[in-house]
Design a protein around this motif. Structure first.
Motif, PDB file in Angstrom:
ATOM      1  N   MET A 119       0.695  -1.179   0.039  1.00 35.01           N
ATOM      2  CA  MET A 119      -0.104   0.035  -0.141  1.00 35.01           C
ATOM      3  C   MET A 119       1.117   1.319  -0.057  1.00 35.01           C
ATOM      4  N   SER A 120       0.729   2.171  -0.983  1.00 36.87           N
ATOM      5  CA  SER A 120       1.659   3.348  -1.027  1.00 36.87           C
ATOM      6  C   SER A 120       1.047   4.332  -0.001  1.00 36.87           C
ATOM      7  N   GLU A 121       2.030   4.967   0.436  1.00 41.70           N
ATOM      8  CA  GLU A 121       1.423   6.174   1.898  1.00 41.70           C
ATOM      9  C   GLU A 121       0.493   7.249   1.271  1.00 41.70           C
ATOM     10  N   PRO A 122      -0.385   7.177   1.773  1.00 40.20           N
ATOM     11  CA  PRO A 122      -1.307   8.383   1.317  1.00 40.20           C
ATOM     12  C   PRO A 122      -0.930   9.698   2.226  1.00 40.20           C
ATOM     13  N   GLN A 123      -1.446  10.701   1.805  1.00 44.36           N
ATOM     14  CA  GLN A 123      -1.025  11.934   2.675  1.00 44.36           C
ATOM     15  C   GLN A 123      -2.629  12.308   3.369  1.00 44.36           C
ATOM     16  N   ARG A 124      -3.434  12.827   2.185  1.00 45.56           N
ATOM     17  CA  ARG A 124      -4.923  13.195   2.538  1.00 45.56           C
ATOM     18  C   ARG A 124      -5.913  12.260   2.088  1.00 45.56           C
ATOM     19  N   VAL A 125      -6.815  11.788   2.983  1.00 45.46           N
ATOM     20  CA  VAL A 125      -7.690  10.502   2.878  1.00 45.46           C
ATOM     21  C   VAL A 125      -9.074  10.958   3.132  1.00 45.46           C
ATOM     22  N   VAL A 126      -9.959  10.475   2.200  1.00 41.61           N
ATOM     23  CA  VAL A 126     -11.126  10.732   2.612  1.00 41.61           C
ATOM     24  C   VAL A 126     -11.930   9.186   2.892  1.00 41.61           C
ATOM     25  N   VAL A 127     -12.525   9.228   3.900  1.00 39.15           N
ATOM     26  CA  VAL A 127     -13.095   7.768   4.224  1.00 39.15           C
ATOM     27  C   VAL A 127     -14.689   7.598   4.149  1.00 39.15           C
ATOM     28  N   LEU A 128     -14.996   6.602   3.349  1.00 35.50           N
ATOM     29  CA  LEU A 128     -16.431   6.415   3.189  1.00 35.50           C
ATOM     30  C   LEU A 128     -17.104   5.587   4.198  1.00 35.50           C
ATOM     31  N   ALA A 129     -18.269   6.065   4.664  1.00 33.83           N
ATOM     32  CA  ALA A 129     -18.825   5.456   5.838  1.00 33.83           C
ATOM     33  C   ALA A 129     -20.425   5.691   5.765  1.00 33.83           C
ATOM     34  N   HIS A 130     -20.784   5.635   4.528  1.00 36.42           N
ATOM     35  CA  HIS A 130     -22.269   6.092   4.471  1.00 36.42           C
ATOM     36  C   HIS A 130     -23.326   5.381   5.548  1.00 36.42           C
ATOM     37  N   GLU A 131     -24.039   6.011   5.962  1.00 35.16           N
ATOM     38  CA  GLU A 131     -25.141   5.220   6.909  1.00 35.16           C
ATOM     39  C   GLU A 131     -24.834   4.565   8.156  1.00 35.16           C
ATOM     40  N   LYS A 132     -23.550   4.554   8.435  1.00 35.51           N
ATOM     41  CA  LYS A 132     -23.094   3.862   9.434  1.00 35.51           C
ATOM     42  C   LYS A 132     -22.338   4.234  10.293  1.00 35.51           C
ATOM     43  N   PHE A 133     -22.231   5.680  10.104  1.00 39.56           N
ATOM     44  CA  PHE A 133     -20.971   6.510  10.969  1.00 39.56           C
ATOM     45  C   PHE A 133     -21.838   6.951  12.259  1.00 39.56           C
ATOM     46  N   PRO A 134     -21.154   6.838  13.455  1.00 31.25           N
ATOM     47  CA  PRO A 134     -19.702   6.378  13.758  1.00 31.25           C
ATOM     48  C   PRO A 134     -20.036   4.767  14.272  1.00 31.25           C
ATOM     49  N   ASP A 135     -21.189   4.447  14.753  1.00 31.62           N
ATOM     50  CA  ASP A 135     -21.048   3.217  15.803  1.00 31.62           C
ATOM     51  C   ASP A 135     -20.760   1.812  14.872  1.00 31.62           C
ATOM     52  N   ARG A 136     -21.233   1.727  13.597  1.00 31.18           N
ATOM     53  CA  ARG A 136     -21.169   0.626  12.642  1.00 31.18           C
ATOM     54  C   ARG A 136     -20.014   0.675  11.611  1.00 31.18           C
ATOM     55  N   ALA A 137     -19.358   1.704  11.955  1.00 28.02           N
ATOM     56  CA  ALA A 137     -17.954   1.901  11.042  1.00 28.02           C
ATOM     57  C   ALA A 137     -16.729   1.921  11.866  1.00 28.02           C
ATOM     58  N   LYS A 138     -16.476   0.492  12.068  1.00 30.09           N
ATOM     59  CA  LYS A 138     -15.197   0.306  13.065  1.00 30.09           C
ATOM     60  C   LYS A 138     -13.768   0.766  12.395  1.00 30.09           C
ATOM     61  N   ASP A 141      -3.812  12.119   7.292  1.00 24.48           N
ATOM     62  CA  ASP A 141      -4.779  13.198   7.458  1.00 24.48           C
ATOM     63  C   ASP A 141      -5.792  12.728   6.789  1.00 24.48           C
ATOM     64  N   VAL A 142      -7.033  12.783   7.571  1.00 28.68           N
ATOM     65  CA  VAL A 142      -8.462  11.971   7.070  1.00 28.68           C
ATOM     66  C   VAL A 142      -8.829  13.767   6.919  1.00 28.68           C
ATOM     67  N   VAL A 143      -9.149  13.825   5.563  1.00 29.41           N
ATOM     68  CA  VAL A 143      -9.776  15.481   5.075  1.00 29.41           C
ATOM     69  C   VAL A 143     -11.208  15.372   5.302  1.00 29.41           C
ATOM     70  N   ALA A 144     -11.868  14.217   4.972  1.00 23.14           N
ATOM     71  CA  ALA A 144     -13.349  14.232   5.141  1.00 23.14           C
ATOM     72  C   ALA A 144     -13.890  12.898   5.337  1.00 23.14           C
ATOM     73  N   VAL A 145     -15.155  12.687   5.928  1.00 22.61           N
ATOM     74  CA  VAL A 145     -15.781  11.376   5.937  1.00 22.61           C
ATOM     75  C   VAL A 145     -17.229  11.614   5.052  1.00 22.61           C
ATOM     76  N   LEU A 146     -17.234  10.646   4.060  1.00 24.78           N
ATOM     77  CA  LEU A 146     -18.604  10.691   3.415  1.00 24.78           C
ATOM     78  C   LEU A 146     -19.463   9.752   4.292  1.00 24.78           C
ATOM     79  N   ASP A 147     -20.759  10.688   4.616  1.00 22.09           N
ATOM     80  CA  ASP A 147     -21.700   9.936   5.177  1.00 22.09           C
ATOM     81  C   ASP A 147     -23.171  10.546   4.690  1.00 22.09           C
TER      82      ASP A 147
END
Lengths: 341, 341
Positions: A1-20, A32-38
């Protein structure tokens, strides 16, 4: 896995409790996580939903996300398939030249549209649950590395082994110990940017898949904390636990437990043995391959609201264990590190 | 695997002592072995080479073999690859409309020439080491079947677990017990014509792969004998052993040992624990999932020439075990069956 710097995390409809995976990455990853998709919570911040999460904006879709290098799929439906409602986000990410990081059973590298888009835009798709081809049979060499090897073991699945391991690494580093983390599951791999998915390798290579990582990192650190999996008393997953125990040739074990758990999660007819039985079982099983001692415990008290009650639960757990214990999320783990290392 | 009637067994240059699958099939399979291919020994009979083997002719190549339905690859080079000197035999077999049965790591179904020939001649290629796609996570249900489940467990790999299991099934049937055999490795699968290769499945599915077989056969028999794998003290393969123990939810265990073995084969720095430690380790580990008792032992005395010495070794093994024991190949296993069932 190459090393990312700025990451968007997909977590639709499950954030945060079912998005371990999403919350694990938010709390522990170096990038850096720059955004969460929900799509259920646009306009809010991760910190609005759980106080232990950082202040990261939540947006509806990849089209609304800020500049980034990678999109990480931070949730998994039961069965590990790909949810077709995510397709637009993955497509947009690839068109924006972001790499994709996923830990699904369904491999995105095998998806024709995504593979073509990745080739077109020069992006990498990384299915972290796909074991690499060179993993093989253990040689029984893990004990030869310079580092002391510490493995988290559990009374059950989902008791907080990965979180405890990461918290202990952090506490150890704060105490000046040169500590490394060996990831063995998809979330740990996504957080660290490398690692073997020990639960997805060929069964004959279970021990070999962790040995390979220990030999790779074992001379770089003074202490290696290995992320445990499953439980030695689990009716379905004990094979992986046993392979990790023998393959890591751990010197020290940390027993992880969730304070309200009384039976195997999802297999309720299987009651958990007593804590002292777990200690004896893990130590006795380790011994013919490499002697290991349960030196501490990590108790997950997240289902207990009251802090005093939680502290009492930790104390009683330590008594049963005959060793120091802590809830490393709720309380400070540095005292435990001082006692054990 | 479709049920063959007349089988040719390929065992070039390794027959009989380095051809465990070939000799296993010759001794235990229900179908007829009509010839063995060994270019080193044409014109002889299998029985000329080892007195426990049947009188089956050895020929140089598939071109010289009698009428048959299938060619079975009865040897494996280190690494499990395909030896190109076998290509002519496999090609000839397919041209003669024989199915191919192989247990190599290299899958013959993925070989373009063989796949094309099989399609052209209407033959089936069966890679028994390729797990089927439906194998999944164990549900913890094996104990629900009507049959009593008996698992062979070992002090090490290659101590004779498969042979002991097959001999016990035979002895049980002779005593009028309705006994079934659950194959878990390539040779067992080739002998039986069905089964899951437990050491080749995804590690998370280890227990599930044996549970699936027990649920399939468990109501057809009074006793199921499950072929064990590896050893719970093996530095590389203990994961598979643990998955089999918990996945089978065995009621009774038979401890298998080779009388001259003192350390793990190929891992000589790992000494074997005492027999009584093995008994305690297997029983203690089984208990949280399903209580199991080591009720008997099978001692492999093939490295002891003298019969009296072998009998003494069996007696001393039984003493250490605290249970009846036998060498089921060298001596008669029916007394042991009477004592235990």
């Amino acid at each position: 896995m190459s090393e990312p710097q700025r990451v968007v995390v997909l977590a639709h409809e499950k954030f945060p409790d079912r998005a371990k995976t999403a919350t694990g990455v938010l709390k522990y990853a170096d990038y850096d996580v720059v955004a969460v998709l929900d799509r259920d919570n646009p306009g809010t911040s991760a910190a609005d939903h759980r106080r232990d999460l950082p202040d990261v904006p939540i947006v509806s879709s990849m089209a609304d996300a800020p500049e980034a290098d990678a999109l990480l799929v931070g949730i998994a439906p039961i069965g590990g398939g790909f949810d077709e409602t995510w397709r637009d986000d993955v497509r947009t990410a690839l068109e924006r030249e972001c790499d994709i990081i996923a830990g699904l059973h369904y491999f995105l590298t095998d998806d024709e549209e995504f593979a073509a888009l990745a080739a077109e835009h020069g992006c990498e798709i990384n299915d972290v649950r796909k074991p690499h081809d060179d993993i093989g049979v253990a040689q029984g060499n893990s004990a030869d590395v310079d580092a002391e090897v510490v493995l988290t073991v559990g009374t059950d699945c989902s008791v907080g082994k990965m979180t405890a391991t990461l918290e202990l690494v952090e506490a150890a580093r704060e105490q000046g110990i040169d500590a490394g983390f060996i990831p063995t599951g998809q979330t740990g791999i996504m957080i660290s940017g490398w690692g073997n998915p020990v639960d997805r390798v060929v069964s004959d290579f279970t021990a070999g898949s962790v040995e390979e990582m220990i030999l790779e990192k074992g001379d770089e650190y003074d202490v290696l904390f290995v992320e445990g999996q499953g439980s030695i008393t689990h009716p379905a997953y004990s094979a992986v636990t046993c392979g990790l125990l023998h393959g890591s040739m751990a010197d020290k074990l940390i027993l992880c437990h969730e304070s309200t758990r009384e039976a195997i999660h999802g297999y309720e007819e299987f009651a958990l043995p007593s804590i002292s039985e777990y200690v004896s079982l893990y130590e006795t099983l380790a011994e013919p391959v490499h002697e290991a001692e349960v030196v501490a415990g990590a108790l997950n008290t997240s289902h207990v609201d009251d802090d005093e009650e939680a502290a009492a639960a930790v104390e009683s757990f330590a008594d049963e264990l005959g060793a120091p214990a802590v809830d490393p999320v709720r309380f400070d783990a540095t005292d435990l590190i001082d006692e054990v290392f």
